[in-house]
Design a protein around this motif. Sequence first.
Motif: not given
Length: 212
Positions: A60-71, A90-105
């Motif tokens: 599981l690759l979870m990209i980002g951060d926020g209020v529910t991260m502790p949970q 948190t990753v830079a917006q410009r890096e989002g596509p490459a991160h999604l490309a690394a995923c299968d689902i």
Amino acid sequence: PERYRPELDGSAVRSRYQLAGKTVIGFIGTFGPWHGAEVLAEAFGQLLTTYPNYRGRVHLLMIGDGVTMPQVKATIARYGVSDAVTLTGTVAQREGPAHLAACDILASPHVPNADGTPFFGSPTKLFEYMAMGKGSVASDLEQIGEILTHDQSAWLVKPGDVASLMAGLKALIDQPDLCARLGQAARRTVVQRFTWRAHTERIIASLQERVS
């Protein structure tokens, strides 16, 4: 659609997080209360507990951060699956596509509003997922269910339901051909109907009808 496209190479991201040879389930977002990141963590924990044969080969690759991260972190620790989860922060917006490309689902596990009011939104991640041509598991929730069609452009699940989400993830893990078919259909749909150009053309056409 040019920035988010199926041909993008995600190998550098997979190498960075040591994901070679794994089936990667991806999520991207701000971990808002409506995003359901904590539901995804619960479903993934139950998935590996119920089907231990996935250990070592599903990640599981979870990209980002926020209020529910502790949970999310607490759930990962409770199930003892930290070795099978990567939290990128948190990753830079410009890096989002490459991160999604690394995923299968890709997962879009949005949940209903806690106060019972109707969910209203047009999640950016949904259209990014579709444009990437990846098979996705998404909540059948209000506008999301209007955009996606079950078993055609995505695998839709009951919003906020851990068991339903887990079953949806398992369906795409076990059936790569299904995952590919859903992704291809999603890409066609988003290019035809949900680019910014297509959206503004519909608005302009509607306005012209009203003033003509």
